[in-house]
Design a protein around this motif. Sequence first.
Motif, mmCIF file in Angstrom:
data_model
loop_
_atom_site.group_PDB
_atom_site.id
_atom_site.type_symbol
_atom_site.label_atom_id
_atom_site.label_comp_id
_atom_site.label_asym_id
_atom_site.label_seq_id
_atom_site.Cartn_x
_atom_site.Cartn_y
_atom_site.Cartn_z
ATOM 1 N N PHE A 193 10.324 -3.760 0.593
ATOM 2 C CA PHE A 193 9.411 -4.884 0.386
ATOM 3 C C PHE A 193 8.438 -4.571 -0.753
ATOM 4 N N ALA A 194 7.840 -3.384 -0.705
ATOM 5 C CA ALA A 194 6.873 -2.992 -1.741
ATOM 6 C C ALA A 194 7.529 -2.881 -3.114
ATOM 7 N N ALA A 195 8.800 -2.482 -3.136
ATOM 8 C CA ALA A 195 9.509 -2.296 -4.402
ATOM 9 C C ALA A 195 9.713 -3.610 -5.150
ATOM 10 N N LEU A 196 9.539 -4.734 -4.491
ATOM 11 C CA LEU A 196 9.664 -6.027 -5.154
ATOM 12 C C LEU A 196 8.488 -6.302 -6.081
ATOM 13 N N ARG A 197 7.392 -5.561 -5.908
ATOM 14 C CA ARG A 197 6.212 -5.653 -6.783
ATOM 15 C C ARG A 197 5.745 -7.108 -6.957
ATOM 16 N N ALA A 198 5.567 -7.759 -5.830
ATOM 17 C CA ALA A 198 5.146 -9.165 -5.859
ATOM 18 C C ALA A 198 3.631 -9.283 -5.927
ATOM 19 N N ASP A 199 3.163 -10.399 -6.460
ATOM 20 C CA ASP A 199 1.737 -10.692 -6.451
ATOM 21 C C ASP A 199 1.262 -11.077 -5.056
ATOM 22 N N VAL A 200 2.099 -11.826 -4.329
ATOM 23 C CA VAL A 200 1.693 -12.371 -3.042
ATOM 24 C C VAL A 200 2.929 -12.683 -2.207
ATOM 25 N N ALA A 201 2.775 -12.631 -0.902
ATOM 26 C CA ALA A 201 3.819 -13.100 0.006
ATOM 27 C C ALA A 201 3.354 -14.404 0.630
ATOM 28 N N VAL A 202 4.261 -15.366 0.741
ATOM 29 C CA VAL A 202 3.978 -16.650 1.378
ATOM 30 C C VAL A 202 4.810 -16.727 2.651
ATOM 31 N N VAL A 203 4.144 -16.974 3.779
ATOM 32 C CA VAL A 203 4.795 -16.944 5.094
ATOM 33 C C VAL A 203 4.639 -18.304 5.766
ATOM 34 N N ALA A 204 5.758 -18.834 6.266
ATOM 35 C CA ALA A 204 5.724 -20.114 6.972
ATOM 36 C C ALA A 204 6.795 -20.102 8.055
ATOM 37 N N ALA A 205 6.367 -20.002 9.317
ATOM 38 C CA ALA A 205 7.300 -20.036 10.451
ATOM 39 C C ALA A 205 8.442 -19.041 10.254
ATOM 40 N N TYR A 206 8.080 -17.818 9.922
ATOM 41 C CA TYR A 206 9.099 -16.797 9.667
ATOM 42 C C TYR A 206 9.727 -16.296 10.955
ATOM 43 N N GLY A 207 8.923 -15.910 11.928
ATOM 44 C CA GLY A 207 9.462 -15.501 13.219
ATOM 45 C C GLY A 207 9.499 -14.013 13.476
ATOM 46 N N LEU A 208 9.009 -13.196 12.527
ATOM 47 C CA LEU A 208 8.918 -11.751 12.744
ATOM 48 C C LEU A 208 7.475 -11.302 12.545
ATOM 49 N N LEU A 209 7.078 -10.306 13.326
ATOM 50 C CA LEU A 209 5.762 -9.703 13.159
ATOM 51 C C LEU A 209 5.706 -8.934 11.844
ATOM 52 N N LEU A 210 4.615 -9.110 11.104
ATOM 53 C CA LEU A 210 4.435 -8.383 9.848
ATOM 54 C C LEU A 210 3.522 -7.188 10.092
ATOM 55 N N PRO A 211 4.061 -5.958 10.060
ATOM 56 C CA PRO A 211 3.216 -4.776 10.259
ATOM 57 C C PRO A 211 2.285 -4.556 9.075
ATOM 58 N N GLN A 212 1.294 -3.702 9.264
ATOM 59 C CA GLN A 212 0.271 -3.501 8.247
ATOM 60 C C GLN A 212 0.829 -3.091 6.887
ATOM 61 N N PRO A 213 1.836 -2.197 6.802
ATOM 62 C CA PRO A 213 2.370 -1.859 5.471
ATOM 63 C C PRO A 213 2.911 -3.064 4.714
ATOM 64 N N ILE A 214 3.441 -4.057 5.427
ATOM 65 C CA ILE A 214 3.919 -5.277 4.775
ATOM 66 C C ILE A 214 2.733 -6.116 4.315
ATOM 67 N N LEU A 215 1.715 -6.240 5.170
ATOM 68 C CA LEU A 215 0.529 -7.018 4.815
ATOM 69 C C LEU A 215 -0.173 -6.447 3.582
ATOM 70 N N ASP A 216 -0.051 -5.136 3.392
ATOM 71 C CA ASP A 216 -0.764 -4.466 2.298
ATOM 72 C C ASP A 216 0.090 -4.264 1.050
ATOM 73 N N ALA A 217 1.340 -4.718 1.068
ATOM 74 C CA ALA A 217 2.295 -4.327 0.017
ATOM 75 C C ALA A 217 2.179 -5.138 -1.268
ATOM 76 N N THR A 218 1.546 -6.311 -1.235
ATOM 77 C CA THR A 218 1.422 -7.134 -2.439
ATOM 78 C C THR A 218 -0.016 -7.134 -2.938
ATOM 79 N N THR A 219 -0.191 -7.561 -4.157
ATOM 80 C CA THR A 219 -1.516 -7.531 -4.789
ATOM 81 C C THR A 219 -2.549 -8.358 -4.020
ATOM 82 N N TYR A 220 -2.148 -9.558 -3.584
ATOM 83 C CA TYR A 220 -3.086 -10.470 -2.935
ATOM 84 C C TYR A 220 -2.804 -10.675 -1.450
#
Length: 308
Positions: free
Chosen positions: A74-101
Motif C-alpha cells: 500500500f505504501a509503495a503506491l506513494r499516493a497523496d491520499v486514500a479515498v474510502v467509501a463502503a469498503y468493508g475492511l478495517l484499516l489498520p494504523q499503518p494503512i491510515l498513515d501510509a499516504t501524505t494526507y
Amino acid sequence: MRVIFMGTPDFATALLEEICDRGHEIAAVYSQPPRPAGRGMSDKKSSVHQFAESRGLAVRTPKSLRSEQEASAFAALRADVAVVAAYGLLLPQPILDATTYGCLNLHGSLLPRWRGAAPIQRAIMAGDVESGVEVMRMDAGLDTGPVALSAKTPIGPDMTAGELHDRLAELGAPLMADALDLLAKGELIFTPQSEAGACYAAKIDKAEARIDWRRPARELHDHVRGLAPFPGAFFEGDLGHGVERVKTLRTAVEPGRGAPGTVLDDAGLIACGEGALRLLRVQRAGKGEMGIEEFLRGRRLARGAVLA
C-alpha cells in the motif's frame, strides 16, 4: 491528486467514476474479493471492481490489510491520499498513515449520528427525517475522525433504504471530488466531531428481519422501509399452500384494531400492537416483487388469519 480508491458496492462506484472524470490519478483500486453469487454460486466481482476494470485501473482484493506485506504494498503506491467509501475492511494504523494526507472516508450519515456499518438502514428504522453524507478523515476510532464537508437530504415518510442509498450516492460523489480539489489547493478544513448525540449503526442481523406484529404500526412501517430492498422484512403464514415466508417491501399505516398479526380485511391489512399496517408490495420466495393485488390472486390472506 494521486489517489488510492477503496470501495466495494454501487454506493462507491459512482464516487470512483466522479474522481476519474475530475482527472485525478488512480494509483490502485482496492475492493472486497469476488464472492459466490447467483444460482450457480460462481464468484462475482464487486461493482467497484467491475467498473475499475472497465477503466483499465489496477485492482487489488486482499482479504485483510493487517499484514506487513499488505502495508508495504500500500505504501509503495506513494499516493497523496486514500479515498474510502463502503469498503468493508478495517484499516489498520499503518494503512491510515501510509499516504501524505491520510484516508478520507465518505460516510452515509450526519456524524456523529449513526457511526458504524449500517447508517442508511438505521436512520430509516429509527424514523429519522434527515440524513446526509460527510467527508471525514479517518482515525483509529469507528467513524470518529474530523469532518470537512457535508451534504444533507430529507428522508421522506415512505422512503426506503434503497432510495436513500441512491440519493446519498448522488450527493456523495461530487462532495468527495470537491474535497479532493480543495485538498490539492490546501484549502480543505476539518472540524472535530462532537460526541453529543453519537450512536452506533450496528450491522443488520438476519434475525431483525422478521416482523414483530406486537410493535406499533408506525415503527413497523419504518422497519420495513429500512430493510427494503435488502434483506427485506418478512412474515410467515399459511397462505393456502402451507407455511410460507413473504418479504414485505412497501407498507402504509392505517387505523385498525385486533390481536397483533391478525388479518383485518381481504386486502392485506394486518393488526399491529398499535394501529394496523397495509401491505402494498411483497415478494414470495423465488418470485419477483409484486403488488398486494397480484399477490392475493395466487395466495390466500383471509380475514381472521394470524401471521407469524
